[in-house]
Design a protein around this motif. Structure first.
Motif, mmCIF file in Angstrom:
data_model
loop_
_atom_site.group_PDB
_atom_site.id
_atom_site.type_symbol
_atom_site.label_atom_id
_atom_site.label_comp_id
_atom_site.label_asym_id
_atom_site.label_seq_id
_atom_site.Cartn_x
_atom_site.Cartn_y
_atom_site.Cartn_z
ATOM 1 N N ASN A 289 -6.630 -0.233 -5.646
ATOM 2 C CA ASN A 289 -6.273 0.946 -4.855
ATOM 3 C C ASN A 289 -6.239 0.669 -3.361
ATOM 4 O O ASN A 289 -5.458 1.270 -2.618
ATOM 5 N N GLY A 290 -7.081 -0.261 -2.894
ATOM 6 C CA GLY A 290 -7.220 -0.496 -1.462
ATOM 7 C C GLY A 290 -6.055 -1.195 -0.811
ATOM 8 O O GLY A 290 -6.017 -1.326 0.421
ATOM 9 N N TYR A 291 -5.077 -1.661 -1.600
ATOM 10 C CA TYR A 291 -3.928 -2.376 -1.051
ATOM 11 C C TYR A 291 -2.733 -1.460 -0.823
ATOM 12 O O TYR A 291 -1.710 -1.893 -0.304
ATOM 13 N N PHE A 292 -2.870 -0.205 -1.228
ATOM 14 C CA PHE A 292 -1.796 0.772 -1.073
ATOM 15 C C PHE A 292 -2.138 1.724 0.065
ATOM 16 O O PHE A 292 -3.308 2.047 0.309
ATOM 17 N N ASP A 318 -3.067 -3.010 5.338
ATOM 18 C CA ASP A 318 -1.816 -2.600 5.983
ATOM 19 C C ASP A 318 -0.574 -3.253 5.377
ATOM 20 O O ASP A 318 0.462 -3.371 6.048
ATOM 21 N N TRP A 319 -0.651 -3.659 4.123
ATOM 22 C CA TRP A 319 0.542 -4.193 3.474
ATOM 23 C C TRP A 319 1.656 -3.155 3.424
ATOM 24 O O TRP A 319 2.837 -3.489 3.522
ATOM 25 N N HIS A 320 1.264 -1.885 3.262
ATOM 26 C CA HIS A 320 2.259 -0.828 3.083
ATOM 27 C C HIS A 320 3.168 -0.660 4.303
ATOM 28 O O HIS A 320 4.251 -0.085 4.189
ATOM 29 N N ARG A 325 6.674 -1.999 -1.563
ATOM 30 C CA ARG A 325 6.009 -1.889 -2.874
ATOM 31 C C ARG A 325 4.670 -1.180 -2.757
ATOM 32 O O ARG A 325 4.229 -0.507 -3.695
ATOM 33 N N PHE A 326 3.987 -1.343 -1.632
ATOM 34 C CA PHE A 326 2.632 -0.837 -1.466
ATOM 35 C C PHE A 326 2.570 0.431 -0.616
ATOM 36 O O PHE A 326 1.496 0.854 -0.218
ATOM 37 N N ASP A 327 3.736 1.046 -0.391
ATOM 38 C CA ASP A 327 3.815 2.293 0.370
ATOM 39 C C ASP A 327 3.907 3.461 -0.603
ATOM 40 O O ASP A 327 4.935 3.664 -1.246
ATOM 41 N N TYR A 333 9.175 3.436 -5.249
ATOM 42 C CA TYR A 333 8.076 2.618 -5.761
ATOM 43 C C TYR A 333 6.899 3.487 -6.206
ATOM 44 O O TYR A 333 5.743 3.064 -6.156
ATOM 45 N N ALA A 334 7.196 4.668 -6.675
ATOM 46 C CA ALA A 334 6.151 5.643 -7.019
ATOM 47 C C ALA A 334 5.189 5.134 -8.082
ATOM 48 O O ALA A 334 4.006 5.492 -8.087
ATOM 49 N N ASN A 335 5.673 4.294 -9.000
ATOM 50 C CA ASN A 335 4.835 3.804 -10.095
ATOM 51 C C ASN A 335 4.317 2.388 -9.871
ATOM 52 O O ASN A 335 3.715 1.802 -10.782
ATOM 53 N N GLU A 336 4.532 1.842 -8.693
ATOM 54 C CA GLU A 336 4.056 0.484 -8.441
ATOM 55 C C GLU A 336 2.543 0.385 -8.603
ATOM 56 O O GLU A 336 2.025 -0.598 -9.135
ATOM 57 N N ILE A 337 1.832 1.415 -8.177
ATOM 58 C CA ILE A 337 0.373 1.374 -8.276
ATOM 59 C C ILE A 337 -0.089 1.320 -9.723
ATOM 60 O O ILE A 337 -1.148 0.756 -10.028
ATOM 61 N N ASN A 338 0.687 1.890 -10.647
ATOM 62 C CA ASN A 338 0.320 1.853 -12.068
ATOM 63 C C ASN A 338 0.450 0.461 -12.662
ATOM 64 O O ASN A 338 -0.012 0.218 -13.790
ATOM 65 N N ARG A 339 1.063 -0.443 -11.942
ATOM 66 C CA ARG A 339 1.230 -1.808 -12.422
ATOM 67 C C ARG A 339 0.013 -2.686 -12.122
ATOM 68 O O ARG A 339 0.010 -3.879 -12.455
ATOM 69 N N PHE A 340 -1.018 -2.091 -11.521
ATOM 70 C CA PHE A 340 -2.230 -2.834 -11.198
ATOM 71 C C PHE A 340 -3.443 -2.110 -11.780
ATOM 72 O O PHE A 340 -3.444 -0.897 -11.963
ATOM 73 N N GLY A 341 -4.488 -2.886 -12.065
ATOM 74 C CA GLY A 341 -5.692 -2.353 -12.701
ATOM 75 C C GLY A 341 -5.812 -2.801 -14.147
ATOM 76 O O GLY A 341 -6.489 -2.157 -14.946
ATOM 77 N N TRP A 342 -5.221 -3.943 -14.467
ATOM 78 C CA TRP A 342 -5.151 -4.403 -15.854
ATOM 79 C C TRP A 342 -5.929 -5.702 -16.064
ATOM 80 O O TRP A 342 -6.281 -6.399 -15.115
#
Length: 653
Positions: A289-292, A318-320, A325-327, A333-342
């Protein structure tokens, strides 16, 4: 641990962080360090201490308080409670088991843990028990081609071809002298690699930071001068921009598709790990979560975002600002965050194989994936979600894992996911996370797996004190570290329960459980193995904030720490006897570091351990792995430590 640097206009003596920054910066965890100079402030805190679970589920502390009262052990204080659950008293001086000889004379058994326990340390260099020795290996910037190191100021391309930063979980695939070491690289903030910069100022600098993260798979070999990385065609880095693929029940979910059409890429914040019976490596994505963040100041997190701790500013990476992808405010890119946490599976022998994100294991802030083979050869995976008041999970494969592989199916793609509920009487229940559970009847399976935390909330899992690593002991019990929870019992926060017995639990504890029906059952029994506040040696309390944990086949439990230690001393590694509860200190790290990660050669005569963020990157604190010379010396670097016993014996003996 994360650092956030914030500007202000004048000097200040003290600061209420929450009042000063509000929700602008997610500083809700335990404050680790506060330094101020005119114009800037650096705040270090533990990201896992950020709590986002607002469900009404029972807390482990509430369960444990009932469990304790049922056995009337509170009269003896917390120590009485701990030992009533765990068995014999903890003693660093050694509780030696006895046995009867044929003549009937009582004789001492050979101690399981035979080395000399060392004192706590506050040193710029590591310290180890006198029976042992150690050497550093693969510090940050080591080239994968075996040609030494890249100098400071790496380009993103160079960083993608060298050892990353934040050495954490790992495993070794090989024999006693050579093999592939798979290792996680958890973080990579700008101050560590770009002198004088608090945040990135270009896409190239973001790429360098992104390539510090992920996983390294490296061939290492023992030679006349010890272990070293060697050139090998299998050497590779997996980072934030590496192509990956999804597999399992949620692989084709619309929740994983972006309208921008970008293919899945990358893994990040790779913390703990696991490995499979079929020879693959499992890396676990934790604080994704901290990268978005959001460039649009009007953006607000959804309920799903909020449950995973997503904010408009993230952790300060501050990648966003440079990578869409991280904004979170970019609709494409609304679902990009769902691609992490696996949990991500990597084949260490095949550099051409894409890493695979196994959706059947759920999406949380995974701290590890302990794989055991249960009854009928069904694979069982135990996992912790490392945040205050989050849960412990279990996955059970649908069938015999060997037959599934023979049929061309992954044992990690078909099966059932559960969350744990701990009961007052020392029993527990595994709550199924699927539409078959009436509490989730209106959910689709892909929604359950993508928004696993919310599903576990509805199922009624027990809120825990930061579930971290899990390991399976020689006795068949699972041992799980609960690092700490400074918010337990505070005003407006959940109170104590049977499994989380301490108000404002700053030191943490280790819980253990054993499933019914050969790890396949829906119920389990549990107790407390060690409570940090009640472990003593000659100098007082032995440790705090247990984190990494690994059990060997002889009954030893290796415990690593990440956080405040007694007397403000260095983080450390200890060895406990699972039967007697004897604990000895085998290794201490350097000031400012975390001791983490465990891997061994098959004969267990070589152990690999990691030092993460030694000296917090400050050469005035430590220069390790270089000899300590102070501020004039080089910056300390994350690295792996190779531990051997001087007499060539098994590690821990």
């Amino acid at each position: 641990m994360l650092e956030v640097q914030v500007s202000f206009t004048s000097k200040c003596e003290s600061l209420n962080v929450a009042e000063r920054f509000g929700d602008a910066v997610p500083i809700h965890g335990r404050l680790q360090k506060l330094t101020t100079i005119e114009g800037t402030m650096t705040i270090s805190f533990e990201s896992e201490d950020i709590g986002s679970n607002n469900s009404d589920n029972r807390t482990f502390q509430d369960v444990l308080s009932k469990f304790v009262s049922r056995r009337a052990v509170l009269a003896g204080g917390l120590a009485g409670a701990a030992f009533a659950f765990a068995g014999s008293k903890v003693s660093a001086s050694g509780i030696e088991p006895t046995k009867r000889t044929a003549s009937g004379v009582v004789a001492k058994a050979r101690p399981t843990i035979g080395f000399t326990s060392i004192p706590l340390q506050n040193s710029p260099m590591p310290t180890i028990a006198p029976e042992y020795q150690f050497k550093s290996l693969i510090p940050w910037r080591t080239r994968l081609d075996g040609k030494g190191e890249f100098p400071y100021g790496l380009t993103s391309e160079q960083q993608a071809q060298s050892v990353g930063l934040g050495h954490d979980g790992m495993w070794f695939f090989g024999d006693n002298r050579k093999g592939m070491l798979a290792i996680n690289f958890e973080y990579g903030t700008t101050p560590h690699f770009a002198a004088g910069k608090a945040v990135p100022t270009s896409l190239e600098e973001v790429r360098v930071s992104q390539h510090l993260h992920g996983v390294g798979v490296m061939y290492v070999e023992k030679g006349p001068k010890g272990w070293a990385l060697k050139k090998d065609k299998r050497n590779r880095r997996v980072h934030v921009n590496t192509p990956v693929e999804f597999s399992g029940p949620a692989a084709n979910s619309a929740l994983l598709v972006n309208t921008a059409g970008n293919a899945p890429q990358g893994t990040l914040n790779n913390c703990a790990n696991g490995y499979t019976p079929w020879g693959t490596y499992l890396t676990c994505e934790e604080n994704f979560n901290g990268y978005f963040g959001a460039t649009d100041t009007s953006w607000k997190p959804s309920a799903e975002d909020a449950r995973y701790g997503v904010t408009a500013t993230g952790f300060g990476y501050d990648w966003h600002k440079y990578d869409a992808r991280f904004d979170r405010s970019q609709p494409g890119y609304a679902n990009e965050i769902n691609r992490f946490g696996w949990v991500v599976e990597i084949d260490p022998e095949n550099p051409k194989a894409k890493p695979v994100k196994r959706t059947a294991l759920g999406r949380v802030k995974h701290e590890g994936a302990d794989v055991v083979v249960g009854r009928n050869n069904r694979v069982v995976v135990y996992m912790g979600d490392d945040e205050r008041f989050d849960y412990i999970y279990k996955f059970v494969s649908a069938r015999d894992y060997k037959k599934m592989i023979a049929a061309g199916k992954s044992p990690l793609d078909e099966g059932t996911l559960y969350a744990a509920r701990f009961n007052d009487d020392g029993t527990g229940d595994w709550l199924e996370l699927s539409p078959r559970n009436p509490a989730l009847a209106s959910w689709t399976i892909d929604k359950v797996l993508v928004h696993t935390r919310l599903a576990a909330d509805l199922a009624g899992a027990t809120k825990m004190d930061r579930p971290e690593w899990i390991t399976t002991g020689a006795d068949g019990w699972q041992y799980g570290t609960l690092t700490n929870n400074s918010n337990r019992g505070r005003t407006g926060q959940p109170g104590i329960n049977a499994a989380n017995p301490i108000r404002q639990n700053t030191d943490g504890h280790i819980i253990r459980w054993k499933d019914s029906d050969g790890n396949l059952g829906g119920t389990f029994q549990w107790n407390l193995f060690l409570v940090s506040q009640e472990t003593f040696d000659e100098g007082g309390q032995m440790f705090g904030s247990p984190d990494g944990i690994w059990a060997d086949r002889d009954g030893r439990i290796f415990i690593q720490t990440d956080g405040a230690q007694p007397g403000r001393n260095n983080d450390q590694m200890l060895v406990a006897d699972s039967k007697t509860k004897e604990v000895k200190r085998i290794f201490t790290g350097v000031a400012g570091c975390e001791v983490t990660g465990v891997a061994v050669t098959p004969d267990r005569k070589t152990m690999f351990v990691n030092l993460q963020h030694p000296g917090d990157g400050d050469p005035k604190i430590s220069n390790y792995p270089a000899p300590f010379t102070g501020a004039a010396g080089p910056k300390p670097r994350d690295c792996t430590i190779v531990i051997t016993r001087k007499d060539g014996g098994i590690i821990g003996s």
